[in-house]
Motif scaffolding. Structure first.
Motif, PDB file in Angstrom:
ATOM      1  N   GLY A   1       0.808  -1.215   0.000  1.00 35.05           N
ATOM      2  CA  GLY A   1       0.000   0.000   0.000  1.00 35.05           C
ATOM      3  C   GLY A   1       0.842   1.266   0.000  1.00 35.05           C
ATOM      4  O   GLY A   1       0.490   2.257  -0.668  1.00 35.05           O
ATOM      5  N   SER A   2       1.960   1.258   0.699  1.00 36.87           N
ATOM      6  CA  SER A   2       2.825   2.442   0.745  1.00 36.87           C
ATOM      7  C   SER A   2       3.433   2.745  -0.620  1.00 36.87           C
ATOM      8  O   SER A   2       3.614   3.914  -0.992  1.00 36.87           O
ATOM      9  N   SER A   3       3.740   1.707  -1.396  1.00 37.72           N
ATOM     10  CA  SER A   3       4.298   1.952  -2.727  1.00 37.72           C
ATOM     11  C   SER A   3       3.295   2.632  -3.647  1.00 37.72           C
ATOM     12  O   SER A   3       3.664   3.470  -4.476  1.00 37.72           O
ATOM     13  N   LEU A   4       2.030   2.289  -3.504  1.00 43.38           N
ATOM     14  CA  LEU A   4       0.998   2.953  -4.303  1.00 43.38           C
ATOM     15  C   LEU A   4       0.857   4.423  -3.902  1.00 43.38           C
ATOM     16  O   LEU A   4       0.723   5.310  -4.760  1.00 43.38           O
ATOM     17  N   LEU A   5       0.872   4.687  -2.594  1.00 47.36           N
ATOM     18  CA  LEU A   5       0.823   6.078  -2.142  1.00 47.36           C
ATOM     19  C   LEU A   5       2.051   6.855  -2.605  1.00 47.36           C
ATOM     20  O   LEU A   5       1.958   8.025  -2.992  1.00 47.36           O
ATOM     21  N   ALA A   6       3.209   6.216  -2.573  1.00 44.40           N
ATOM     22  CA  ALA A   6       4.444   6.880  -3.004  1.00 44.40           C
ATOM     23  C   ALA A   6       4.388   7.241  -4.478  1.00 44.40           C
ATOM     24  O   ALA A   6       4.841   8.322  -4.881  1.00 44.40           O
TER      25      ALA A   6
ATOM     26  N   GLY B   1       2.885  -3.524  -6.045  1.00 41.09           N
ATOM     27  CA  GLY B   1       2.380  -3.296  -4.691  1.00 41.09           C
ATOM     28  C   GLY B   1       1.109  -4.075  -4.390  1.00 41.09           C
ATOM     29  O   GLY B   1       1.001  -4.739  -3.349  1.00 41.09           O
ATOM     30  N   ALA B   2       0.129  -4.002  -5.295  1.00 45.38           N
ATOM     31  CA  ALA B   2      -1.121  -4.730  -5.069  1.00 45.38           C
ATOM     32  C   ALA B   2      -0.904  -6.247  -5.046  1.00 45.38           C
ATOM     33  O   ALA B   2      -1.443  -6.929  -4.155  1.00 45.38           O
TER      34      ALA B   2
ATOM     35  N   PHE C   1      -7.572  -8.639   2.135  1.00 47.80           N
ATOM     36  CA  PHE C   1      -6.180  -8.297   2.364  1.00 47.80           C
ATOM     37  C   PHE C   1      -5.779  -7.011   1.650  1.00 47.80           C
ATOM     38  O   PHE C   1      -5.009  -6.209   2.189  1.00 47.80           O
ATOM     39  N   VAL C   2      -6.275  -6.786   0.438  1.00 44.01           N
ATOM     40  CA  VAL C   2      -5.919  -5.560  -0.286  1.00 44.01           C
ATOM     41  C   VAL C   2      -6.528  -4.341   0.396  1.00 44.01           C
ATOM     42  O   VAL C   2      -5.859  -3.306   0.562  1.00 44.01           O
ATOM     43  N   SER C   3      -7.790  -4.422   0.802  1.00 44.24           N
ATOM     44  CA  SER C   3      -8.399  -3.289   1.497  1.00 44.24           C
ATOM     45  C   SER C   3      -7.735  -3.057   2.847  1.00 44.24           C
ATOM     46  O   SER C   3      -7.540  -1.905   3.271  1.00 44.24           O
ATOM     47  N   SER C   4      -7.341  -4.138   3.513  1.00 43.29           N
ATOM     48  CA  SER C   4      -6.612  -3.996   4.775  1.00 43.29           C
ATOM     49  C   SER C   4      -5.258  -3.324   4.554  1.00 43.29           C
ATOM     50  O   SER C   4      -4.810  -2.513   5.381  1.00 43.29           O
TER      51      SER C   4
ATOM     52  N   SER D   1      -2.130   3.894   4.600  1.00 45.02           N
ATOM     53  CA  SER D   1      -2.630   5.249   4.872  1.00 45.02           C
ATOM     54  C   SER D   1      -2.328   5.652   6.302  1.00 45.02           C
ATOM     55  O   SER D   1      -1.922   6.794   6.574  1.00 45.02           O
ATOM     56  N   GLY D   2      -2.524   4.699   7.232  1.00 48.46           N
ATOM     57  CA  GLY D   2      -2.239   5.003   8.629  1.00 48.46           C
ATOM     58  C   GLY D   2      -0.773   5.328   8.861  1.00 48.46           C
ATOM     59  O   GLY D   2      -0.447   6.281   9.585  1.00 48.46           O
TER      60      GLY D   2
END
Length: 388
Positions: A102-107, A214-215, A244-247, A253-254
């Motif tokens: 998830g962090s890689s997608l945000l990055a 990432g996904a 797992f993906v939504s988690s 994000s957190g």
């Protein structure tokens, strides 16, 4: 005559005709050997063997097993399926994989929108989480060379094989991208020399590669779990990847809300709110579609407690993000709640799958229902009961 403990299982048999031989005195003479079937009949008459109405049929050596709510009623008191020898290190790897993916997608989103601080922090988070997860995985394997052996081939039908390559590719891309940001953060004091120009050139493609993988990194572990024979994991195979993906989205994000000033966390806050909705809906939908027996480990005991608190913390973190996400303290507290909720989800699923292997009821009753459903549908030419 000698007897053994197995003689009691031998049914009485009809005696064979004895051979006749003439004696000098004119009387009949037998060979002196008593037929085995006659021996069985004699033992039966003396009470050493159970009676049977069909002397030509073999008797069962093991009684028909009866299943109830305890593992002691399975074959010789053992569970039907064997739980994998995984401990909490594998559960930690599940958590780290979600944070990293998830962090890689945000990055990548921060890279496209020019949010430098968010990009740097999420890249470093992605690399650190992938590194911790890889260490936990190798530690669980026992010997590092076992991980190298998984890289010797690509097996498309094996989630473990594909996952190893996804982890390796992701770590490479995330490492290059994070190295570029760390070099900038340190004022280009790293002794890179002529490699600095090359690092700048491949930074953006490396960030894109990490985002692309990432996904899969966040969700392949769900496929890995559901590909086993553990009743709860296998019964959730159609929906567990979405959980797992939504988690992973709320965990990443957190972490971004904890590490990054609020002026640059607008994408993380938006992803957090959407992720909470998706996480709660996906988890409840998964549990509603599971077999009523196979879902029990997710709702009782330690896994049930973790899953309940995961939902509560996710909702609390989502509300805090939506209403007070622009406040630095509220954002950090909400982010911590989201990360904890994601970890609870994965630990809860992990423990539930292992617990479901201990009771034969979780294996037998869903199989019986699936077989009955196949018969109602007119499928009676086979005895497949382990898949839907």
């Amino acid at each position: 005559m000698t007897t053994s403990e197995f003689d009691s299982y031998r049914p009485p048999e009809e005696p064979r005709r004895r051979r006749r031989r003439d004696r000098p005195d004119g009387r009949e003479k037998t060979d002196g050997r008593e037929d085995g079937r006659e021996q069985g009949n004699r033992r039966h008459r003396s009470g050493l063997a159970p009676s049977t109405s069909d002397g030509g049929r073999e008797m069962a050596m093991v009684p028909e097993p009866q299943f109830s709510n305890t593992a002691s009623d399975s074959y010789y008191g053992r569970p039907i399926v064997k739980a994998p020898p995984w401990d909490e290190r594998v559960a930690a790897y599940l958590v780290c994989g979600g944070i990293a993916g998830g962090s890689s997608l945000l990055a990548f989103g921060a890279q496209l929108t020019g949010r430098d601080v968010l990009r740097r922090n999420t890249r470093i988070t992605a690399l650190a989480a992938a590194g911790v997860g890889a260490v936990a995985l190798v530690a669980d394997l026992g010997r590092p060379e076992r991980f190298y052996n998984m890289m010797r081939t690509v097996k498309l039908s094996s989630p473990m094989s594909l996952g190893s390559w996804v982890l390796a590719g992701f770590s490479t891309g995330a490492g290059v991208a994070a190295a570029a940001d760390v070099d900038r953060m340190l004022g280009e004091k790293l002794p890179l020399g002529p490699l600095r120009g090359m690092l700048r050139a491949v930074e953006a493609p490396a960030g894109g590669l990490a985002a692309l993988l990432g996904a899969p990194l966040a969700g392949y572990t769900a496929v890995l779990l559901s590909d086993t024979a553990m009743p709860t994991w296998n019964d959730a195979k159609e929906d567990l990847p979405f959980v797992f993906v939504s988690s992973a989205s709320i965990a990443a994000s957190g972490m971004a809300m904890i590490t990054t000033p609020v002026r640059q966390t607008a994408p993380a806050r938006a992803l957090a709110v959407l992720g909470v909705v998706a996480d709660v809906v996906a988890t409840r939908y998964m549990e509603a579609r599971m077999d009523p027996v196979a879902v029990e480990p997710l709702e009782t005991g330690r896994p049930g407690m973790l899953m309940k608190w995961s939902e509560r913390l996710a909702i609390a973190g989502g509300i805090g993000t939506l209403l007070g996400g622009r406040n630095r303290v509220v954002a950090a507290v909400s982010g911590a709640a989201l990360v904890t909720a994601s970890a609870f989800t994965r630990f809860g699923v992990f423990y539930a799958g292992k617990d479901s292997a201990q009771d034969p009821r979780y294996t037998v009753e869903p199989q019986k229902r699936r077989l009955a459903a196949r018969r109602r549908a007119g499928i009676t030419d086979d005895s497949i009961t382990t898949v839907r």
